[in-house]
Each structure stands twice: as structure tokens, then as C-alpha cells.
Design a protein around this motif. Structure first.
Motif, PDB file in Angstrom:
ATOM      1  N   LYS A   1      49.088  40.276  47.940  1.00 49.72           N
ATOM      2  CA  LYS A   1      48.676  39.090  47.188  1.00 49.72           C
ATOM      3  C   LYS A   1      48.908  39.228  45.683  1.00 49.72           C
ATOM      4  N   ALA A   2      47.961  39.804  44.948  1.00 55.41           N
ATOM      5  CA  ALA A   2      48.025  39.792  43.484  1.00 55.41           C
ATOM      6  C   ALA A   2      48.934  40.861  42.908  1.00 55.41           C
ATOM      7  N   ILE A   3      49.415  41.792  43.722  1.00 58.77           N
ATOM      8  CA  ILE A   3      50.162  42.933  43.195  1.00 58.77           C
ATOM      9  C   ILE A   3      51.447  42.508  42.493  1.00 58.77           C
ATOM     10  N   ALA A   4      52.003  41.347  42.874  1.00 57.60           N
ATOM     11  CA  ALA A   4      53.203  40.830  42.215  1.00 57.60           C
ATOM     12  C   ALA A   4      52.926  39.488  41.552  1.00 57.60           C
ATOM     13  N   GLY A   5      51.660  39.230  41.248  1.00 57.32           N
ATOM     14  CA  GLY A   5      51.298  38.003  40.551  1.00 57.32           C
ATOM     15  C   GLY A   5      51.484  36.755  41.365  1.00 57.32           C
ATOM     16  N   GLY A   6      51.479  36.876  42.679  1.00 58.53           N
ATOM     17  CA  GLY A   6      51.644  35.723  43.552  1.00 58.53           C
ATOM     18  C   GLY A   6      53.032  35.625  44.163  1.00 58.53           C
ATOM     19  N   ILE A   7      54.018  36.347  43.622  1.00 56.69           N
ATOM     20  CA  ILE A   7      55.316  36.458  44.291  1.00 56.69           C
ATOM     21  C   ILE A   7      55.073  37.187  45.606  1.00 56.69           C
ATOM     22  N   PRO A   8      55.583  36.690  46.743  1.00 58.72           N
ATOM     23  CA  PRO A   8      55.275  37.325  48.037  1.00 58.72           C
ATOM     24  C   PRO A   8      55.677  38.798  48.072  1.00 58.72           C
ATOM     25  N   ALA A   9      54.680  39.659  48.082  1.00 63.54           N
ATOM     26  CA  ALA A   9      54.928  41.100  48.079  1.00 63.54           C
ATOM     27  C   ALA A   9      53.652  41.844  48.416  1.00 63.54           C
ATOM     28  N   ALA A  10      53.815  43.008  49.007  1.00 66.41           N
ATOM     29  CA  ALA A  10      52.719  43.942  49.242  1.00 66.41           C
ATOM     30  C   ALA A  10      53.297  45.341  49.151  1.00 66.41           C
ATOM     31  N   VAL A  11      52.426  46.296  48.901  1.00 63.76           N
ATOM     32  CA  VAL A  11      52.848  47.700  48.867  1.00 63.76           C
ATOM     33  C   VAL A  11      51.880  48.519  49.700  1.00 63.76           C
ATOM     34  N   TRP A  12      52.384  49.602  50.256  1.00 68.03           N
ATOM     35  CA  TRP A  12      51.493  50.529  50.950  1.00 68.03           C
ATOM     36  C   TRP A  12      51.918  51.952  50.639  1.00 68.03           C
ATOM     37  N   GLY A  13      50.901  52.779  50.439  1.00 65.80           N
ATOM     38  CA  GLY A  13      51.153  54.157  50.043  1.00 65.80           C
ATOM     39  C   GLY A  13      50.429  55.131  50.951  1.00 65.80           C
TER      40      GLY A  13
ATOM     41  N   THR B   1      54.429  40.807  52.733  1.00 63.66           N
ATOM     42  CA  THR B   1      53.035  40.371  52.699  1.00 63.66           C
ATOM     43  C   THR B   1      52.154  41.544  53.125  1.00 63.66           C
ATOM     44  N   ALA B   2      50.868  41.417  52.879  1.00 62.84           N
ATOM     45  CA  ALA B   2      49.935  42.436  53.362  1.00 62.84           C
ATOM     46  C   ALA B   2      49.898  42.456  54.882  1.00 62.84           C
ATOM     47  N   SER B   3      50.130  41.305  55.512  1.00 64.04           N
ATOM     48  CA  SER B   3      50.234  41.280  56.977  1.00 64.04           C
ATOM     49  C   SER B   3      51.320  42.242  57.441  1.00 64.04           C
ATOM     50  N   ASP B   4      52.499  42.135  56.826  1.00 64.90           N
ATOM     51  CA  ASP B   4      53.605  43.022  57.192  1.00 64.90           C
ATOM     52  C   ASP B   4      53.260  44.480  56.918  1.00 64.90           C
TER      53      ASP B   4
ATOM     54  N   LEU C   1      36.160  33.963  42.095  1.00 64.75           N
ATOM     55  CA  LEU C   1      36.931  35.055  41.514  1.00 64.75           C
ATOM     56  C   LEU C   1      37.145  34.796  40.027  1.00 64.75           C
ATOM     57  N   ILE C   2      36.900  35.818  39.231  1.00 67.64           N
ATOM     58  CA  ILE C   2      37.086  35.730  37.783  1.00 67.64           C
ATOM     59  C   ILE C   2      38.435  36.323  37.413  1.00 67.64           C
ATOM     60  N   SER C   3      39.212  35.591  36.636  1.00 71.32           N
ATOM     61  CA  SER C   3      40.514  36.080  36.177  1.00 71.32           C
ATOM     62  C   SER C   3      40.413  36.528  34.717  1.00 71.32           C
ATOM     63  N   PRO C   4      41.438  37.205  34.205  1.00 72.01           N
ATOM     64  CA  PRO C   4      41.422  37.561  32.789  1.00 72.01           C
ATOM     65  C   PRO C   4      41.461  36.343  31.871  1.00 72.01           C
ATOM     66  N   GLN C   5      41.809  35.187  32.430  1.00 71.38           N
ATOM     67  CA  GLN C   5      41.925  33.977  31.621  1.00 71.38           C
ATOM     68  C   GLN C   5      40.793  32.990  31.879  1.00 71.38           C
ATOM     69  N   THR C   6      39.792  33.423  32.652  1.00 75.40           N
ATOM     70  CA  THR C   6      38.608  32.588  32.867  1.00 75.40           C
ATOM     71  C   THR C   6      37.750  32.593  31.611  1.00 75.40           C
ATOM     72  N   GLU C   7      37.381  31.413  31.152  1.00 74.32           N
ATOM     73  CA  GLU C   7      36.581  31.290  29.934  1.00 74.32           C
ATOM     74  C   GLU C   7      35.094  31.201  30.262  1.00 74.32           C
TER      75      GLU C   7
ATOM     76  N   LEU D   1      41.801  30.628  42.783  1.00 76.17           N
ATOM     77  CA  LEU D   1      42.996  31.350  42.347  1.00 76.17           C
ATOM     78  C   LEU D   1      43.909  31.696  43.523  1.00 76.17           C
ATOM     79  N   GLY D   2      44.120  30.664  44.371  1.00 75.22           N
ATOM     80  CA  GLY D   2      45.001  30.844  45.517  1.00 75.22           C
ATOM     81  C   GLY D   2      44.446  31.788  46.561  1.00 75.22           C
ATOM     82  N   ASP D   3      43.139  32.006  46.558  1.00 76.25           N
ATOM     83  CA  ASP D   3      42.499  33.016  47.409  1.00 76.25           C
ATOM     84  C   ASP D   3      43.062  34.403  47.105  1.00 76.25           C
ATOM     85  N   THR D   4      43.285  34.675  45.825  1.00 77.13           N
ATOM     86  CA  THR D   4      43.576  35.988  45.231  1.00 77.13           C
ATOM     87  C   THR D   4      45.002  36.174  44.711  1.00 77.13           C
ATOM     88  N   PRO D   5      46.074  35.561  45.259  1.00 81.52           N
ATOM     89  CA  PRO D   5      47.400  35.808  44.678  1.00 81.52           C
ATOM     90  C   PRO D   5      47.473  35.542  43.181  1.00 81.52           C
ATOM     91  N   SER D   6      46.732  34.549  42.700  1.00 84.87           N
ATOM     92  CA  SER D   6      46.743  34.231  41.268  1.00 84.87           C
ATOM     93  C   SER D   6      45.523  34.804  40.556  1.00 84.87           C
TER      94      SER D   6
END
Length: 443
Positions: free
Chosen positions: A275-287, A128-131, A415-421, A72-77
Motif C-alpha cells: 500500500k503506502a510503501i510506494a505512495g499508492g503506486i501498486p507495489a509491495a515488498v517482502w524481506g 500488491t501485498a496480496s501477491d 489515519l493521520i498523514s504528515p499533511q493532516t492539519e 487516505l485510500g485505506d492506507t495507500p495515501s
């Protein structure tokens, strides 16, 4: 048959099945190394698989081979490929513009959703999470007036220079293979083994550590779980010695909707997820907590106005906000996690059944499962490295790919996704079972 013979055999199987990928790889001369990002060559295959499309938890290549995708893209997806909810939201936002360098009404909604879900009071967005990790480290030094950060041997927190240190025979040094490095990062970064409480106590007792940057479960050198009570001790020691605790949950977001920290009651000072926070769109958040937010304001007042050196004009754009909103409200839901976590339990049970009697084990955190070629789960990176047989890993990955199964290329993460059968998990377990039988022949 020897392991070397087996690898050669599996390469031949792959070559016969992938003529179109081979042809495309031979024509990719415009890309250094034949790919736009060198990670794409880190698979066990003799050349990259060229993707035609992906949907749900499946991926189809240009040769018409369809794979059950546990990488799954190593987590983004992590929540599945080509989610219709995300596609619709992105299309709508594209029609309204992407980059304003200004907030929009949805921005406030996203901030409130992040606060509610993860428990942190104030938020910022990175590309990104790097940033995000780079920004967090800078703020920790500004807040505390200290230079040192502490990381764990075997860690990876993205493309962050401060974190490229490791222990070699117990001695800290810049990581080998680091390109263009001119600074000795060990002068400002302390590195210790994970799960080593005396080493942690000694490092923090010096009083010069600004922050500990950690994953609650190490995931990049093979998955390593914390010993019972270790994270609680980490929290207490950081508080006692005035160091800020930063948790990077870019991978452990797979544990629960609010991440590992929230579900396990761990209270970091700062929190990062990408990674996955925006469904694979390049983004990260920090709080950050209210206390850290106030200290940031105080530090900013001391420093005064000017370029902060933090953030880019792409960070927090409208497209990213729409994607994060869609993930938090429609995709990363509790029912989705229920499916992911139950699927992971089912996978672990299947793997443990087929590897019985072999010197292998499974490590399991949330929806993330690791098959480790060691009799017991390693407790730190040094122990993990002792069992990293790269030829065996290549053989395993090639065999799975030839059976139509993708797992992360760097080690044995699944990695198991919500769409893994369930049927896909069964095919993965069957492939591991078949490899285990082969292993018994050449071991």
C-alpha cells in the motif's frame, strides 16, 4: 427520532448535496456494480462519491464538496495525496521508460534502503501485498516441508485464498461470501482467536505449522491490540516449534518509519508491507532474515529449475523502484512520523473527551486510531463482532460525510498523514461530538 429515521434523514442530506455524483453513478453502466472495484460501493452512501481531485489530507468531489480525508485510500495515501516529490519522480521515470524486466542502478539503492530501514537481509518486490503474502506462504511451505499455515480469526491479508477462513461459533470454516471457492481452506489453514495463548500453544505444538501469518496489531476487523507479552510469546513459540513468523505490516507501517516490529523489538522471520510503501503506486515488498534467505536457496536447489509460480512481469518495474525510493528518502521521514504520531495523540484525546459517558472507546496504534462502539477494546474478532452494529456504523459514516469528513468505510478507522492539519482533526472531533449528541437521543 429512531436510528432508522436518522439514517433516512442523513441520506436525504447526502442526496441533495451530491447531484453530480448521482448522475455519474447512473451513467456507470459499463462497470459491474457501477464501479471498477466493488470495494468502492462499501461506503454508507446510497451511491459512490465521485472524486474530482485530492491533495494533502483533503479530497474534493465533483459536486465541489471538500472533505478532511482520514481514510487516505485505506492506507495507500497514508503520506498524503498528490505529493509533489512523488509526482516529479514518476514524471521523470516515465520519460525514461517503465518496464524493462531488468534492474537499474537505482534498484540496488532501493534494496539497501529497505535493508537499512526494516532490518531484513534479502528482499523481493510484488505488485500488491496480496501477491507478497501469497509468495511468502509458498516459500514457507517449501522451506519447512509443512502444509499448514496459521492465521487469526478476523484477519485479512489481501486476496490470498489460504487466509479466507474464520471461526463461526468456535468452528473453523471458509469465510462466508467467498466467490468461486472450491477448496476447503481449513484443510491447510489453522485459524485461532487472537490473544488466546493456550490456543496458540496447542496449534503450534502439533508440529505441522509452516508459518504464522499475522499483523502485529489486527486492523481489518476493527483494531485489536495484542495483550502484553503476546507477541513475544508468539515469537518464542514459533522458534520452539519450527514455524516461521511472518508479519504483515501493510497497515501497521503507520507506527514508525521502520514499522511496528522494529519499534517494539519484535523479530519476525519474514516481513511484508504494501500500500503506502510506494505512495499508492501498486507495489509491495517482502524481506527475510539471513537464515531464511539461506533456507530459500536450499529449497530452490532441491526443487530445481522451472516456473516458480511467484511474481508477475509488472513486479519490480522501474516506476515502482523510483516510487519506493522517493517514499523512503523524501516522504516517509522521521519528521513526517513525528507529525503523524503527535496528530494521532491529539485526535485520541479529543475523541476520548467527546465520548465520555458513552459505551464507546478508542484504540490507538501509531498514526492509526479506531473509534469502537464498545465499552472496552475487544481482544479478538469474536468480541469485536458482538459490537458491530451495522446500522449504527452507517448512521455514523453518513453523518460524518455530510459534515465533510471521510474515514475508512469498513469500520471506524482514522489515519493521520504528515499533511493532516490540527484544524482538520478539530473538525473530525466536532463531528463525532455532534453525532454523540444525536446518539443520546435515539439510543
Amino acid at each position: 427520532m429512531t436510528l432508522s429515521d436518522f439514517i433516512s434523514q442523513q441520506r436525504e442530506v447526502f442526496l441533495r448535496a451530491h447531484p453530480q455524483s448521482k448522475a455519474l453513478s447512473e451513467k456507470a453502466s459499463a462497470w459491474r456494480g457501477g464501479v471498477p472495484m466493488h470495494w468502492m460501493r462499501d461506503w454508507a452512501t446510497p451511491f459512490p462519491i465521485f472524486v474530482k481531485f485530492a491533495s494533502g489530507a483533503k479530497l474534493t468531489d465533483v459536486d465541489g464538496v471538500t472533505y478532511d480525508d482520514f481514510c487516505l485510500g485505506d492506507t495507500p495515501s497514508m503520506f498524503g495525496h498528490a505529493r509533489s516529490e512523488l509526482a516529479a519522480a514518476i514524471a521523470e521515470q516515465m520519460a525514461q521508460g517503465v518496464g524493462y524486466m531488468l534492474p537499474m542502478p537505482l534498484t540496488n539503492v532501493v534494496g539497501d534502503l529497505l535493508r537499512e530501514r526494516f532490518g531484513m537481509d534479502k528482499w523481493q518486490v510484488a505488485t500488491t501485498a496480496s501477491d507478497a503474502n501469497r509468495a511468502v506462504i509458498r516459500w514457507c511451505r517449501a522451506i519447512t516441508g509443512r502444509d499448514q499455515i496459521l492465521v487469526f480469526d478476523g484477519c485479512y491479508h489481501g486476496m490470498v485464498e489460504d487466509c479466507f477462513v474464520a471461526l463461526y461459533d468456535g468452528v473453523a470454516a471458509n469465510k462466508k461470501g467467498l466467490i468461486g471457492q472450491i477448496h476447503d481452506q481449513t484443510q491447510t489453514t489453522t485459524v485461532i482467536p487472537f490473544n488466546d495463548l493456550p490456543a496458540l500453544e496447542a496449534a503450534l505444538a502439533t508440529g505441522d505449522i509452516a508459518a504464522v501469518l499475522a499483523e502485529p496489531v489486527m486492523t481489518n476487523c476493527g483494531m485489536i491490540r495484542p495483550d502484553a507479552g503476546y507477541l513475544e510469546a508468539l515469537r518464542e513459540l514459533c522458534t520452539r516449534h519450527g514455524a516461521l513468523l511472518v508479519m504483515d505490516e501493510t497497515h501497521t507501517l503507520s507506527s514508525a518509519p521502520g514499522g511496528y516490529c522494529l519499534v517494539h523489538g519484535l523479530k519476525p522471520d519474514m516481513f511484508v508491507v504494501g500500500k503506502a510503501i510506494a505512495g499508492g503506486i501498486p507495489a509491495a515488498v517482502w524481506g527475510v532474515t539471513p537464515e531464511v534467505g539461506a533456507r530459500m536457496d536450499e529449497a530452490q536447489a532441491r526443487i530445481g529449475p522451472g516456473q516458480s509460480g511467484i511474481g508477475t512481469t509488472l513486479s519490480g518495474n522501474a516506476l515502482v523502484m523510483r516510487a519506493i525510493h522517493t517514499v523512503l528518502t523524501q516522504i516517509a521521514t522521521q519528521p513526517a512520523y513525528d507529525h503523524m504520531l503527535s496528530g494521532a495523540e491529539y485526535l485520541v484525546a479529543g475523541l476520548n473527551r467527546v465520548i465520555a459517558g458513552l459505551p464507546w472507546c478508542t484504540v490507538h496504534v501509531g498514526a492509526r486510531v479506531e473509534l469502537v462502539f464498545a465499552p472496552q477494546p475487544p481482544r479478538n474478532a469474536e468480541e469485536m463482532r458482538r459490537f458491530l452494529d451495522h446500522d449504527l456504523l452507517d448512521a455514523f459514516h453518513l453523518f460524518l460525510i455530510n459534515r465533510g469528513v471521510l474515514i475508512a468505510p469498513f469500520h471506524n478507522m482514522m489515519l493521520i498523514s504528515p499533511q493532516t492539519e490540527t484544524e482538520g482533526i478539530d473538525r473530525l472531533v466536532d463531528a463525532v461530538d455532534a453525532f454523540a449528541h444525536q446518539y443520546r437521543e435515539f439510543s
